[in-house]
Design a protein around this motif. Sequence first.
Motif, PDB file in Angstrom:
ATOM      1  N   LYS A 214      31.468 -40.979  -0.306  1.00 45.78           N
ATOM      2  CA  LYS A 214      30.073 -40.372  -0.641  1.00 45.78           C
ATOM      3  C   LYS A 214      29.145 -41.063   0.736  1.00 45.78           C
ATOM      4  CE  LYS A 214      30.206 -39.124  -5.468  1.00 45.78           C
ATOM      5  NZ  LYS A 214      29.985 -37.558  -5.045  1.00 45.78           N
ATOM      6  N   LYS A 215      29.424 -42.284   0.750  1.00 40.90           N
ATOM      7  CA  LYS A 215      28.586 -43.193   1.915  1.00 40.90           C
ATOM      8  C   LYS A 215      29.088 -42.900   3.297  1.00 40.90           C
ATOM      9  CE  LYS A 215      26.835 -47.644   2.988  1.00 40.90           C
ATOM     10  NZ  LYS A 215      26.838 -49.281   2.495  1.00 40.90           N
ATOM     11  N   TYR A 216      30.068 -42.595   3.549  1.00 42.71           N
ATOM     12  CA  TYR A 216      30.762 -42.323   4.935  1.00 42.71           C
ATOM     13  C   TYR A 216      31.679 -40.849   5.017  1.00 42.71           C
ATOM     14  CZ  TYR A 216      29.517 -47.097   5.336  1.00 42.71           C
ATOM     15  OH  TYR A 216      28.749 -48.413   5.502  1.00 42.71           O
ATOM     16  N   PRO A 217      30.807 -39.822   4.596  1.00 48.68           N
ATOM     17  CA  PRO A 217      31.761 -38.530   4.413  1.00 48.68           C
ATOM     18  C   PRO A 217      32.500 -38.232   5.568  1.00 48.68           C
ATOM     19  CG  PRO A 217      29.182 -38.211   4.333  1.00 48.68           C
ATOM     20  CD  PRO A 217      29.754 -39.719   4.559  1.00 48.68           C
ATOM     21  N   GLY A 218      33.720 -37.885   5.449  1.00 46.79           N
ATOM     22  CA  GLY A 218      34.425 -37.272   6.613  1.00 46.79           C
ATOM     23  C   GLY A 218      35.277 -38.471   7.538  1.00 46.79           C
TER      24      GLY A 218
END
Length: 287
Positions: A214-218
């Motif tokens: 969620k903090k670093y999506p993708g």
Amino acid sequence: MMAIAAMMVMPSCKKVEKAEPVKKNINVQLYSLRSLINEESPIDSLLPKLAAMGFTGVEAASYNDGKFYGKTPADYKAVVEANGLNPLSSHINHGLSPEELESGDFSEALKWWDQCIADHKAAGMKYIVTPWMGLQKSIHDLQVYCDYFNAIGKKCAENGIQYGYHNHAYEYEKVEDQVMYDYMLEHTDPQYVFFQMDVYWTMRGGKSQVEYFKKYPGRFKMLHIKDECELGQSGMVGFDAIFKNIKEAGTKEIIVEVERYSMPVIESIKESIDYLLQSDFVPASYE
């Protein structure tokens, strides 16, 4: 990888009941079979067994002198594909010397990657992953490595290959009051460097895989799916939550890795893929 695992105090592993598996896109890290691969017993005899279990691809862990498990890149590609498997990726490391870290000049180290990338491309691989760098002593050194990884990733991209980094638990420690893993995620270029999260080592580092998604999506194009022993037996790794949030992670490929066994190696690997094949929360593919 095995050295760190051996230092941990591990709980016992228990066998789980099996159901009829279905077809899914699941790869395996060949390091899982390390004790079975040698000159007398090459990977040739193991690949049919992996395909029969339901694996769709393999990740190598033995690139040396331009060869994979003693085979030329073309021969490695041929034998893997002959067994209906995808020569998906490879773990390979070429670290920096203390002098290169101090100066920030990694131009010589970068030259080494030219042949390495060419060999991996010839072997039919889509991804190259660095599996280790060690806990860095300073933000300066960590930044040099981030710059180095960006440069490797750019070289890979120019040759149609994607480059990533695989974590252990130490990346969740702090370097000059900054979490090393967070710093790496924030100081590498997403177009050149992806992250292959090892979900087990993230748990061992005291962190939530989903929170990182969620903090670093993708950013987590590949996941190493691992447990204490065979997958799903310890109850320590929240696989259902991981797979529920896998789209946000940006994952395109999952790779089974088994480092400890509660049964013979081949049985252990089969128990692990069966767990994923039988679990409703594991999708058939990630495209």
